[in-house]
Motif scaffolding. Structure first.
Motif, PDB file in Angstrom:
ATOM      1  N   VAL A 122       4.653   6.136  -4.697  1.00  0.00           N
ATOM      2  CA  VAL A 122       4.246   6.536  -3.367  1.00  0.00           C
ATOM      3  C   VAL A 122       5.459   6.479  -2.462  1.00  0.00           C
ATOM      4  O   VAL A 122       6.280   5.579  -2.599  1.00  0.00           O
ATOM      5  CB  VAL A 122       3.162   5.553  -2.864  1.00  0.00           C
ATOM      6  CG1 VAL A 122       2.813   5.805  -1.422  1.00  0.00           C
ATOM      7  CG2 VAL A 122       1.926   5.620  -3.763  1.00  0.00           C
ATOM      8  N   LEU A 180       7.172   3.050  -3.704  1.00  0.00           N
ATOM      9  CA  LEU A 180       6.311   1.974  -4.174  1.00  0.00           C
ATOM     10  C   LEU A 180       5.613   2.433  -5.438  1.00  0.00           C
ATOM     11  O   LEU A 180       4.918   3.446  -5.432  1.00  0.00           O
ATOM     12  CB  LEU A 180       5.282   1.647  -3.082  1.00  0.00           C
ATOM     13  CG  LEU A 180       4.218   0.599  -3.395  1.00  0.00           C
ATOM     14  CD1 LEU A 180       4.861  -0.780  -3.552  1.00  0.00           C
ATOM     15  CD2 LEU A 180       3.174   0.567  -2.284  1.00  0.00           C
ATOM     16  N   GLU A 181       5.835   1.711  -6.510  1.00  0.00           N
ATOM     17  CA  GLU A 181       5.096   2.055  -7.726  1.00  0.00           C
ATOM     18  C   GLU A 181       3.697   1.497  -7.616  1.00  0.00           C
ATOM     19  O   GLU A 181       3.506   0.378  -7.174  1.00  0.00           O
ATOM     20  CB  GLU A 181       5.804   1.466  -8.954  1.00  0.00           C
ATOM     21  CG  GLU A 181       7.032   2.267  -9.326  1.00  0.00           C
ATOM     22  CD  GLU A 181       7.493   1.945 -10.754  1.00  0.00           C
ATOM     23  OE1 GLU A 181       6.665   1.501 -11.563  1.00  0.00           O
ATOM     24  OE2 GLU A 181       8.687   2.149 -11.018  1.00  0.00           O
ATOM     25  N   SER A 182       2.755   2.309  -8.017  1.00  0.00           N
ATOM     26  CA  SER A 182       1.375   1.919  -7.779  1.00  0.00           C
ATOM     27  C   SER A 182       0.446   2.548  -8.798  1.00  0.00           C
ATOM     28  O   SER A 182       0.720   3.618  -9.339  1.00  0.00           O
ATOM     29  CB  SER A 182       0.973   2.363  -6.373  1.00  0.00           C
ATOM     30  OG  SER A 182      -0.416   2.254  -6.194  1.00  0.00           O
ATOM     31  N   GLY A 183      -0.643   1.879  -9.052  1.00  0.00           N
ATOM     32  CA  GLY A 183      -1.642   2.441  -9.941  1.00  0.00           C
ATOM     33  C   GLY A 183      -2.577   3.392  -9.205  1.00  0.00           C
ATOM     34  O   GLY A 183      -3.388   4.078  -9.823  1.00  0.00           O
ATOM     35  N   VAL A 184      -2.433   3.450  -7.897  1.00  0.00           N
ATOM     36  CA  VAL A 184      -3.341   4.258  -7.085  1.00  0.00           C
ATOM     37  C   VAL A 184      -3.380   5.732  -7.501  1.00  0.00           C
ATOM     38  O   VAL A 184      -4.457   6.316  -7.595  1.00  0.00           O
ATOM     39  CB  VAL A 184      -2.994   4.107  -5.587  1.00  0.00           C
ATOM     40  CG1 VAL A 184      -3.604   5.222  -4.771  1.00  0.00           C
ATOM     41  CG2 VAL A 184      -3.479   2.763  -5.074  1.00  0.00           C
ATOM     42  N   VAL A 203      -5.697   6.217 -10.381  1.00  0.00           N
ATOM     43  CA  VAL A 203      -7.092   6.029  -9.965  1.00  0.00           C
ATOM     44  C   VAL A 203      -7.586   7.289  -9.263  1.00  0.00           C
ATOM     45  O   VAL A 203      -8.686   7.788  -9.519  1.00  0.00           O
ATOM     46  CB  VAL A 203      -7.209   4.812  -9.012  1.00  0.00           C
ATOM     47  CG1 VAL A 203      -8.603   4.740  -8.413  1.00  0.00           C
ATOM     48  CG2 VAL A 203      -6.862   3.534  -9.753  1.00  0.00           C
ATOM     49  N   LEU A 204      -6.729   7.784  -8.405  1.00  0.00           N
ATOM     50  CA  LEU A 204      -7.116   8.965  -7.654  1.00  0.00           C
ATOM     51  C   LEU A 204      -7.307  10.175  -8.564  1.00  0.00           C
ATOM     52  O   LEU A 204      -8.252  10.959  -8.391  1.00  0.00           O
ATOM     53  CB  LEU A 204      -6.049   9.276  -6.606  1.00  0.00           C
ATOM     54  CG  LEU A 204      -6.350  10.498  -5.761  1.00  0.00           C
ATOM     55  CD1 LEU A 204      -7.600  10.269  -4.920  1.00  0.00           C
ATOM     56  CD2 LEU A 204      -5.170  10.858  -4.885  1.00  0.00           C
ATOM     57  N   ARG A 220      -0.966  10.582   3.797  1.00  0.00           N
ATOM     58  CA  ARG A 220      -1.257  11.946   3.388  1.00  0.00           C
ATOM     59  C   ARG A 220      -1.259  12.013   1.874  1.00  0.00           C
ATOM     60  O   ARG A 220      -0.289  11.618   1.227  1.00  0.00           O
ATOM     61  CB  ARG A 220      -0.208  12.897   3.947  1.00  0.00           C
ATOM     62  CG  ARG A 220      -0.583  14.324   3.706  1.00  0.00           C
ATOM     63  CD  ARG A 220       0.341  15.230   4.439  1.00  0.00           C
ATOM     64  NE  ARG A 220       1.693  15.130   3.915  1.00  0.00           N
ATOM     65  CZ  ARG A 220       2.690  15.865   4.348  1.00  0.00           C
ATOM     66  NH1 ARG A 220       2.507  16.704   5.334  1.00  0.00           N
ATOM     67  NH2 ARG A 220       3.869  15.741   3.811  1.00  0.00           N
ATOM     68  N   ARG A 228       2.790  -5.123  -0.183  1.00  0.00           N
ATOM     69  CA  ARG A 228       3.936  -5.115  -1.078  1.00  0.00           C
ATOM     70  C   ARG A 228       5.233  -4.644  -0.447  1.00  0.00           C
ATOM     71  O   ARG A 228       6.303  -4.842  -1.017  1.00  0.00           O
ATOM     72  CB  ARG A 228       3.615  -4.275  -2.317  1.00  0.00           C
ATOM     73  CG  ARG A 228       2.498  -4.939  -3.160  1.00  0.00           C
ATOM     74  CD  ARG A 228       2.178  -4.141  -4.390  1.00  0.00           C
ATOM     75  NE  ARG A 228       3.368  -3.747  -5.119  1.00  0.00           N
ATOM     76  CZ  ARG A 228       3.401  -2.716  -5.963  1.00  0.00           C
ATOM     77  NH1 ARG A 228       2.318  -2.000  -6.166  1.00  0.00           N
ATOM     78  NH2 ARG A 228       4.522  -2.412  -6.575  1.00  0.00           N
ATOM     79  N   VAL A 238      -9.686   5.628  -1.733  1.00  0.00           N
ATOM     80  CA  VAL A 238      -8.329   5.401  -2.219  1.00  0.00           C
ATOM     81  C   VAL A 238      -7.304   5.191  -1.100  1.00  0.00           C
ATOM     82  O   VAL A 238      -6.481   4.281  -1.188  1.00  0.00           O
ATOM     83  CB  VAL A 238      -7.898   6.543  -3.164  1.00  0.00           C
ATOM     84  CG1 VAL A 238      -6.397   6.551  -3.344  1.00  0.00           C
ATOM     85  CG2 VAL A 238      -8.599   6.393  -4.512  1.00  0.00           C
ATOM     86  N   ILE A 243       1.808  11.506  -2.604  1.00  0.00           N
ATOM     87  CA  ILE A 243       1.277  10.583  -1.610  1.00  0.00           C
ATOM     88  C   ILE A 243       2.398  10.158  -0.682  1.00  0.00           C
ATOM     89  O   ILE A 243       3.415   9.637  -1.125  1.00  0.00           O
ATOM     90  CB  ILE A 243       0.655   9.337  -2.283  1.00  0.00           C
ATOM     91  CG1 ILE A 243      -0.451   9.777  -3.253  1.00  0.00           C
ATOM     92  CG2 ILE A 243       0.125   8.381  -1.222  1.00  0.00           C
ATOM     93  CD1 ILE A 243      -1.186   8.624  -3.905  1.00  0.00           C
ATOM     94  N   GLU A 264      -1.890  14.664  -1.281  1.00  0.00           N
ATOM     95  CA  GLU A 264      -2.120  16.045  -1.686  1.00  0.00           C
ATOM     96  C   GLU A 264      -2.027  16.152  -3.202  1.00  0.00           C
ATOM     97  O   GLU A 264      -1.079  15.656  -3.809  1.00  0.00           O
ATOM     98  CB  GLU A 264      -1.126  16.977  -0.989  1.00  0.00           C
ATOM     99  CG  GLU A 264      -1.322  16.937   0.522  1.00  0.00           C
ATOM    100  CD  GLU A 264      -0.389  17.841   1.305  1.00  0.00           C
ATOM    101  OE1 GLU A 264      -0.702  18.164   2.449  1.00  0.00           O
ATOM    102  OE2 GLU A 264       0.672  18.216   0.764  1.00  0.00           O
ATOM    103  N   VAL A 265      -3.016  16.792  -3.761  1.00  0.00           N
ATOM    104  CA  VAL A 265      -3.103  16.883  -5.208  1.00  0.00           C
ATOM    105  C   VAL A 265      -3.038  18.342  -5.631  1.00  0.00           C
ATOM    106  O   VAL A 265      -3.770  19.182  -5.111  1.00  0.00           O
ATOM    107  CB  VAL A 265      -4.431  16.279  -5.719  1.00  0.00           C
ATOM    108  CG1 VAL A 265      -4.510  16.373  -7.236  1.00  0.00           C
ATOM    109  CG2 VAL A 265      -4.590  14.842  -5.251  1.00  0.00           C
ATOM    110  N   ILE A 302       0.395  14.717  -8.112  1.00  0.00           N
ATOM    111  CA  ILE A 302      -0.156  14.080  -6.926  1.00  0.00           C
ATOM    112  C   ILE A 302       0.976  13.627  -6.031  1.00  0.00           C
ATOM    113  O   ILE A 302       1.932  13.019  -6.494  1.00  0.00           O
ATOM    114  CB  ILE A 302      -1.021  12.860  -7.315  1.00  0.00           C
ATOM    115  CG1 ILE A 302      -2.232  13.332  -8.117  1.00  0.00           C
ATOM    116  CG2 ILE A 302      -1.447  12.081  -6.074  1.00  0.00           C
ATOM    117  CD1 ILE A 302      -3.221  12.231  -8.434  1.00  0.00           C
ATOM    118  N   GLU A 321      -2.266  -1.939  -0.080  1.00  0.00           N
ATOM    119  CA  GLU A 321      -1.202  -2.204  -1.049  1.00  0.00           C
ATOM    120  C   GLU A 321       0.171  -2.055  -0.402  1.00  0.00           C
ATOM    121  O   GLU A 321       1.085  -2.848  -0.638  1.00  0.00           O
ATOM    122  CB  GLU A 321      -1.350  -1.239  -2.232  1.00  0.00           C
ATOM    123  CG  GLU A 321      -0.464  -1.604  -3.401  1.00  0.00           C
ATOM    124  CD  GLU A 321      -0.777  -0.775  -4.648  1.00  0.00           C
ATOM    125  OE1 GLU A 321      -1.879  -0.179  -4.716  1.00  0.00           O
ATOM    126  OE2 GLU A 321       0.090  -0.727  -5.537  1.00  0.00           O
TER     127      GLU A 321
END
Lengths: 143, 143
Positions: free
Chosen positions: B92, B105-109, B112-113, A129, A120, A109, B130, A131-132, B128, A116
């Motif tokens: 993010v 940044l809007e992201s689908g990541v 997914v994560l 970094r 973008r 990821v 990031i 962190e979840v 989450i 990305e």
DNA sequence: CTTCCTGCAAACCTTTTGCATGCCT
DNA sequence: AGGCATGCAAAAGGTTTGCAGGAAG
């Protein structure tokens, strides 16, 4: 050891003192996230003259050189910062909000995200970094 | 306004005092990441009796309710924490390590994560974070 | 000799807390 | 009256810094 912090410092022409070696070696080998106090405590076992200020100054040096990452692990333990040698493979920190357990997850990821960001925003990613905050299986099953 | 912090607090039966309204409203509308000191300064313009302790207590309340996220933006500005209403769409934070500019940044990541964490660790993701350290286009072109 | 590293202690800064007061129900 | 919310000031906790002494080149 190749790619050790000490090697990297040498390659950059940074003066390697005894105390810096000790601290870098601990960061390389302790196998978990340490904070400044941990580093001081462990370091003192090997060189009792090591001082708190030197720990912080060495951490700052390593950060500036981009050799370690500084984490706060989502403030699970207050304001302390945790450190780890900058990992070769990107990974993700997952912490249980209930019991505080932290695990690492290697994942593709971060690379996907880096691309990305580059595409973008035009920003060139340097370090990522992730962190979840989560609930671990054990805590989920023990109300 | 639907989905505002104030609405969310109301829906949870939290007592809505004047000061809490002011602080929540600022968080909703300021349109950037604010830290505790910012919040105090701006809040005082509307209610000069607001105290630092109340700011922190309100932030803690909002955090506990899961209505805001706490960020440190990779320590670009020391130990301060920054806050934002928990976003509807995952995003993010990308910060320039040179000039400190922060973009979102809007992201689908993140989704997914989240799925990856669930599948591979058994931890159930809750939130989450990031954060990406990068060099912005402007800084890259001005040595 | 000059430069840089270190120890020590004090300073710093953000965040948290204890206590007394006061507001709201 | 009872239960929170708040102001104030002090404390806490981690991190940084000024200064003097020392080691290294």
């Amino acid at each position: 050891m190749a790619h050790s912090l000490i090697d990297s410092l040498e390659a950059r022409g940074v003066r390697l003192t005894r105390q810096r070696r000790v601290l870098a070696d601990i960061l390389d080998n302790v196998g978990r996230h340490v904070n400044a106090q941990d580093l001081l405590t462990i370091g003192k076992q090997r060189d009792s003259s090591i001082n708190r200020a030197t720990v912080y100054r060495t951490l700052r040096l390593l950060k500036q050189e981009g050799l370690i990452d500084e984490l706060d692990l989502l403030h699970f333990e207050g304001e302390k910062h945790f450190y780890e040698p900058r990992p070769r493979a990107s990974h993700v920190h997952v912490g249980c909000g209930r019991c505080g357990a932290v695990v690492e997850l290697e994942s593709g990821v971060p690379e996907v995200l880096a691309a990305e960001v580059r595409d973008r925003t035009g920003f060139e990613p340097d370090s990522i970094r992730i962190e979840v905050r989560a609930i671990c299986p054990t805590c989920r099953n023990t109300p």
